[in-house]
Design a protein around this motif. Structure first.
Motif: not given
Length: 305
Positions: A156-158, A164-165, A179-184, A187-192
């Motif tokens: 969902t987050m990805a 949504c830029p 979970h948080v590893n997979r978020v990056l 979503c991209g390594r530049d995701f905050l």
């Protein structure tokens, strides 16, 4: 399309979620709020947030939340980035508060996964996309399943980040480190990616996190900021040492529901009146004594009862 490069470079490190101080009559103490923000900036905090979980937003009216944001905005006066919490269990309130944050010139808005009503993943997507599409202000998703009873899944987050830029990051108060590893990853390594779990603030930096939004920074901002500074300077040993040094304080500040222990500690430090609005209240006398003893361990001056 608006360029979010600048804020993604600036919105890093220790972002303190400043508590909302009340007077004994339960009115908001705006003078104390400004003093708390100055305390943060004097101690190296890299950015400020208000009206997140630590700010007791569900105990504030919508008008009060706007007033707290406006007072913080005036006090900060552009010295560090400002990312207030604008989310609510109510969609229209979230839209209103996020638009107000944009209008007042906040650098970003932190929007919590709606609490209590437990939307499914499709509903979460629609909620966040509708909010993000209505504004240009950068959005930080606030995922805190322990308080909301629903977890925003990585898929969902990805999907939201792709569509949504202006969704530029997430505060993950999620103890599932996979979970948080997979978020990056998704979503991209530049995701905050910001840690909202105190014991994961240092580990999250190691996988490419941007910083932390830690309630503990209300009490000991210099140490939390120093940990991030040490990491950025490449002094990994010092950053690791500070991580373990903070552990005892982190532990005691979460033995009751946030922000009750934090407000008790700030009261002992003479920073605020230790007042919460019902249904929240201060910790037990036994826990307050433990908090005082812990502050003594850290050399934090306290006012004796």
């Amino acid at each position: 399309m608006k360029d979010y490069t600048d804020i993604k470079q600036r919105l890093r490190g220790s972002i303190t979620p400043v508590v909302t101080p009340f007077k004994q009559n339960y009115d908001i103490d705006f003078e104390k709020q400004s003093e708390l923000i100055e305390f943060q900036l004097d101690n190296g905090t890299h950015a400020i947030s208000v009206t997140g979980t630590s700010g007791e937003p569900s105990s504030l009216t919508i008008e009060e939340r706007v007033q707290v944001m406006e007072n913080a905005m005036r006090t900060i006066n552009g010295r560090v980035p400002f990312a207030p919490g604008t989310g609510s269990t109510n969609h229209d309130e979230t839209m209103y508060l996020t638009k107000r944050a944009e209008e007042m010139g906040a650098d970003a808005a932190m929007v919590i996964v709606p609490y209590y009503n437990k939307p499914n993943q499709h509903a979460l997507y629609k909620h966040f996309k509708t909010v993000a599409d209505a504004v240009q202000i950068p959005i930080i998703i606030y995922n805190i399943p322990g308080r909301t009873a629903v977890n925003m899944e990585v898929d969902t987050m990805a999907r939201l980040v792709q569509d949504c830029p202006n969704i530029i990051g997430a505060k993950e108060s999620n103890k599932d480190f996979e979970h948080v590893n997979r978020v990056l990853q998704r979503c991209g390594r530049d995701f905050l990616l910001f840690s909202g779990i105190e014991l994961l603030c240092y580990p999250m930096l190691a996988i490419g996190g941007a910083g932390s939004i830690s309630a503990t920074a209300n009490v000991l901002p210099s140490k939390v900021a120093d940990m991030h500074d040490a990491w950025e300077e490449g002094d990994l040993k010092r950053a690791q040492d500070l991580h373990f040094e903070l552990m005892q304080l982190n532990d005691v500040l979460f033995k009751d529901t946030n922000p009750a222990p934090v407000k008790a500690a700030l009261g002992m430090m003479g920073k605020i009146e230790p007042v919460l609005r019902l249904p929240m209240d201060l910790p037990t006398e036994a826990l307050q004594q433990e908090i005082r003893e812990t502050l003594d361990v850290y050399g934090i001056a306290t006012q004796r009862a």
